[in-house]
Design a protein around this motif. Structure first.
Motif, PDB file in Angstrom:
ATOM      1  N   UNK A  25      57.544   5.429  26.178  1.00 49.26           N
ATOM      2  CA  UNK A  25      57.923   4.019  26.109  1.00 49.26           C
ATOM      3  C   UNK A  25      56.849   3.149  26.748  1.00 49.26           C
ATOM      4  N   UNK A  26      56.383   3.532  27.936  1.00 47.59           N
ATOM      5  CA  UNK A  26      55.364   2.747  28.629  1.00 47.59           C
ATOM      6  C   UNK A  26      54.062   2.738  27.834  1.00 47.59           C
ATOM      7  N   UNK A  27      53.653   3.899  27.332  1.00 46.44           N
ATOM      8  CA  UNK A  27      52.435   3.971  26.508  1.00 46.44           C
ATOM      9  C   UNK A  27      52.581   3.102  25.268  1.00 46.44           C
ATOM     10  N   UNK A  28      53.711   3.197  24.613  1.00 49.44           N
ATOM     11  CA  UNK A  28      53.935   2.407  23.404  1.00 49.44           C
ATOM     12  C   UNK A  28      53.902   0.919  23.675  1.00 49.44           C
ATOM     13  N   UNK A  29      54.478   0.504  24.789  1.00 51.03           N
ATOM     14  CA  UNK A  29      54.449  -0.916  25.144  1.00 51.03           C
ATOM     15  C   UNK A  29      53.025  -1.402  25.363  1.00 51.03           C
ATOM     16  N   UNK A  30      52.224  -0.593  26.037  1.00 48.47           N
ATOM     17  CA  UNK A  30      50.835  -0.998  26.287  1.00 48.47           C
ATOM     18  C   UNK A  30      50.090  -1.202  24.980  1.00 48.47           C
ATOM     19  N   UNK A  31      50.236  -0.267  24.049  1.00 50.14           N
ATOM     20  CA  UNK A  31      49.539  -0.386  22.771  1.00 50.14           C
ATOM     21  C   UNK A  31      50.112  -1.521  21.916  1.00 50.14           C
ATOM     22  N   UNK A  32      51.408  -1.753  22.002  1.00 45.95           N
ATOM     23  CA  UNK A  32      52.026  -2.801  21.182  1.00 45.95           C
ATOM     24  C   UNK A  32      51.730  -4.201  21.712  1.00 45.95           C
ATOM     25  N   UNK A  33      51.699  -4.353  23.041  1.00 44.00           N
ATOM     26  CA  UNK A  33      51.545  -5.684  23.615  1.00 44.00           C
ATOM     27  C   UNK A  33      50.102  -6.093  23.864  1.00 44.00           C
ATOM     28  N   UNK A  34      49.209  -5.113  24.079  1.00 42.59           N
ATOM     29  CA  UNK A  34      47.829  -5.462  24.425  1.00 42.59           C
ATOM     30  C   UNK A  34      46.832  -4.492  23.800  1.00 42.59           C
ATOM     31  N   UNK A  35      46.777  -4.428  22.470  1.00 41.96           N
ATOM     32  CA  UNK A  35      45.871  -3.456  21.842  1.00 41.96           C
ATOM     33  C   UNK A  35      44.395  -3.725  22.122  1.00 41.96           C
ATOM     34  N   UNK A  36      44.004  -4.983  22.207  1.00 44.88           N
ATOM     35  CA  UNK A  36      42.587  -5.267  22.463  1.00 44.88           C
ATOM     36  C   UNK A  36      42.204  -4.881  23.892  1.00 44.88           C
ATOM     37  N   UNK A  37      43.110  -5.061  24.845  1.00 47.01           N
ATOM     38  CA  UNK A  37      42.844  -4.650  26.219  1.00 47.01           C
ATOM     39  C   UNK A  37      42.701  -3.128  26.306  1.00 47.01           C
ATOM     40  N   UNK A  38      43.543  -2.406  25.618  1.00 48.43           N
ATOM     41  CA  UNK A  38      43.469  -0.935  25.608  1.00 48.43           C
ATOM     42  C   UNK A  38      42.139  -0.492  24.998  1.00 48.43           C
ATOM     43  N   UNK A  39      41.728  -1.151  23.927  1.00 48.72           N
ATOM     44  CA  UNK A  39      40.460  -0.800  23.277  1.00 48.72           C
ATOM     45  C   UNK A  39      39.274  -1.038  24.217  1.00 48.72           C
ATOM     46  N   UNK A  40      39.285  -2.178  24.919  1.00 51.62           N
ATOM     47  CA  UNK A  40      38.202  -2.465  25.880  1.00 51.62           C
ATOM     48  C   UNK A  40      38.179  -1.451  27.016  1.00 51.62           C
ATOM     49  N   UNK A  41      39.346  -1.077  27.492  1.00 54.26           N
ATOM     50  CA  UNK A  41      39.403  -0.071  28.557  1.00 54.26           C
ATOM     51  C   UNK A  41      38.851   1.267  28.073  1.00 54.26           C
ATOM     52  N   UNK A  42      39.202   1.651  26.845  1.00 53.30           N
ATOM     53  CA  UNK A  42      38.724   2.919  26.302  1.00 53.30           C
ATOM     54  C   UNK A  42      37.204   2.918  26.134  1.00 53.30           C
ATOM     55  N   UNK A  43      36.636   1.756  25.801  1.00 54.89           N
ATOM     56  CA  UNK A  43      35.184   1.654  25.655  1.00 54.89           C
ATOM     57  C   UNK A  43      34.473   1.776  27.001  1.00 54.89           C
ATOM     58  N   UNK A  44      35.132   1.364  28.085  1.00 59.43           N
ATOM     59  CA  UNK A  44      34.511   1.396  29.403  1.00 59.43           C
ATOM     60  C   UNK A  44      34.667   2.741  30.108  1.00 59.43           C
ATOM     61  N   UNK A  45      35.572   3.576  29.665  1.00 62.60           N
ATOM     62  CA  UNK A  45      35.794   4.861  30.326  1.00 62.60           C
ATOM     63  C   UNK A  45      34.548   5.733  30.433  1.00 62.60           C
ATOM     64  N   UNK A  46      33.726   5.862  29.377  1.00 60.89           N
ATOM     65  CA  UNK A  46      32.532   6.708  29.519  1.00 60.89           C
ATOM     66  C   UNK A  46      31.539   6.208  30.564  1.00 60.89           C
ATOM     67  N   UNK A  47      31.601   4.924  30.885  1.00 65.37           N
ATOM     68  CA  UNK A  47      30.668   4.361  31.868  1.00 65.37           C
ATOM     69  C   UNK A  47      31.075   4.648  33.311  1.00 65.37           C
ATOM     70  N   UNK A  48      32.336   5.002  33.526  1.00 62.16           N
ATOM     71  CA  UNK A  48      32.812   5.270  34.883  1.00 62.16           C
ATOM     72  C   UNK A  48      32.421   6.672  35.306  1.00 62.16           C
TER      73      UNK A  48
END
Length: 62
Positions: A13-36
């Motif tokens: 439910x929590x994962x689904x809410x994140x993807x449903x409410x803020x898909x662009x934020x999730x995409x930006x976070x996923x792009x930054x993960x390799x840099x950490x």
């Protein structure tokens, strides 16, 4: 076993809410993960683990 399925359902439910409410934020976070670095990811993981254990403890004892 029902508690396990309840926990898995709540995670979904929590994962689904994140993807449903803020898909662009999730995409930006996923792009930054390799840099950490591994240290930062490990720290985030430990913090998330501690928060999760604390939430479960509170839920079971309130």
């Amino acid at each position: 076993m029902s508690t396990f399925f309840l926990a898995v359902g709540l995670v979904l439910v929590v994962e689904g809410l994140a993807y449903a409410l803020a898909p662009s934020f999730i995409r930006r976070m996923a792009e930054q993960l390799p840099r950490l670095g591994d240290e930062h990811l490990r720290l985030f993981g430990v913090v998330a683990l501690a928060l999760g254990v604390g939430a479960v403890y509170l839920a079971r004892h309130l």
